[in-house]
Design a protein around this motif. Structure first.
Motif, short mmCIF file in Angstrom:
data_model
loop_
_atom_site.label_atom_id
_atom_site.label_comp_id
_atom_site.label_asym_id
_atom_site.label_seq_id
_atom_site.Cartn_x
_atom_site.Cartn_y
_atom_site.Cartn_z
N GLN A 22 0.83 -1.21 0.00
CA GLN A 22 0.00 0.00 0.00
C GLN A 22 0.86 1.26 0.00
O GLN A 22 0.55 2.23 -0.70
N ASP A 25 2.22 1.67 -3.49
CA ASP A 25 1.23 2.17 -4.44
C ASP A 25 0.99 3.67 -4.27
O ASP A 25 0.80 4.40 -5.25
N LEU A 26 0.99 4.14 -3.03
CA LEU A 26 0.78 5.56 -2.77
C LEU A 26 1.95 6.40 -3.30
O LEU A 26 1.76 7.51 -3.81
N ILE A 28 4.06 5.47 -5.82
CA ILE A 28 4.03 5.38 -7.28
C ILE A 28 2.95 6.27 -7.86
O ILE A 28 3.13 6.91 -8.91
N ALA A 29 1.79 6.33 -7.19
CA ALA A 29 0.67 7.14 -7.68
C ALA A 29 0.88 8.63 -7.42
O ALA A 29 0.13 9.46 -7.94
N GLY A 30 1.89 8.98 -6.64
CA GLY A 30 2.16 10.38 -6.38
C GLY A 30 1.44 10.96 -5.18
O GLY A 30 1.52 12.17 -4.92
N TYR A 31 0.74 10.10 -4.43
CA TYR A 31 0.06 10.59 -3.22
C TYR A 31 1.06 10.79 -2.07
O TYR A 31 0.80 11.56 -1.14
N LYS A 87 9.86 -0.09 -7.90
CA LYS A 87 8.87 -1.13 -8.14
C LYS A 87 9.49 -2.50 -8.02
O LYS A 87 8.97 -3.39 -7.34
#
Length: 237
Positions: A22, A25-26, A28-31, A87
């Motif tokens: 998680q 993913d945050l 990588i997504a830029g969050y 990744k």
């Protein structure tokens, strides 16, 4: 049996894997961006509905791989990282779960002997300075009668860096966190002798400094022989 051969075992993710995934993913997504602070251990524990031990283990692995950094006064922060490389790296973080201790140590030995040979041939002045500092940090902990596991692994990572082989260093980083966790749990340093390692570190460093790969490999084999034997006995229990 032919039909069964086409099936694969179902891999169940551990809580630590899910936390790491998680966070990955945050990022990588830029969050989550470099410099951003993660929520507190308590809040993450409540959000993930898992115990704080799982949170600490996930953070420890992410920190070991340089994805986050911990400031005791301020908290845990995201570090800058190449997304493509991260990744693959986080995938590797999650591959080894409940590992065979002997297999991990045996793999470590292969990698370390190759690394120390290359370090003796390729080290530069900056590498020698880093190795000297790592050696001293380990010795300081021994003099203070404090557990030197982290300093021990730092010394070995500095050898991998001095080998100037990025693949070898990455492979070591994959196996070392799990070995370190087992070392702590099994009190391995106490079993194999901290003071003996104290002398062995110096011998390895001096061989690297002298640029003698054969002598460096000899000392590394001697240094790892006790823990290899310890892991072999543990496997046969």
């Amino acid at each position: 049996m032919e039909i069964l051969d086409n099936f694969k075992a179902i891999e169940v993710e551990s809580p630590v894997d899910k936390i790491i995934r998680q966070i990955r993913d945050l990022i990588i997504a830029g969050y989550l961006n470099p410099g951003d602070k993660l929520p507190s251990e308590r809040k993450l524990s409540e959000k993930f509905s898992v115990g704080r031990t799982h949170i600490r283990n996930a953070i420890r692995k992410l920190e070991f791989y340089g994805i986050v950094t911990t400031n005791p006064q301020s908290g845990v922060f995201v570090k800058g990282a190449d997304i493509a490389a991260m990744k693959g790296l986080i995938t590797n973080v999650m591959k080894i779960e409940d590992p065979d201790f002997y297999s991990l140590v045996e793999t470590r030995c292969f990698l370390e002997i190759s690394s120390v040979e290359n370090a003796a041939l390729r080290r530069n002045d900056e590498d020698l300075k880093s190795l000297e500092e790592a050696c001293k940090a380990y010795e300081d902990k021994v003099h203070q009668n404090l557990p030197p596991e982290n300093e021990d692994f730092l010394f070995h990572l500095k050898i991998a860096e001095a080998s100037h082989n990025s693949v070898s260093k990455t492979l070591l980083l994959i196996v070392l966190p799990d070995i370190l966790e087992i070392y702590r749990r099994e009190h391995v340093c106490a079993n194999v002798g901290v003071k003996k390692s104290f002398v062995e570190h110096r011998n390895i460093f001096n061989a690297i400094k002298e640029g003698d790969p054969n002598l460096a490999a000899k000392y590394m084999k001697e240094h790892l022989s006790d823990v290899l034997e310890f892991s072999r006995k543990k496997r046969n229990l």
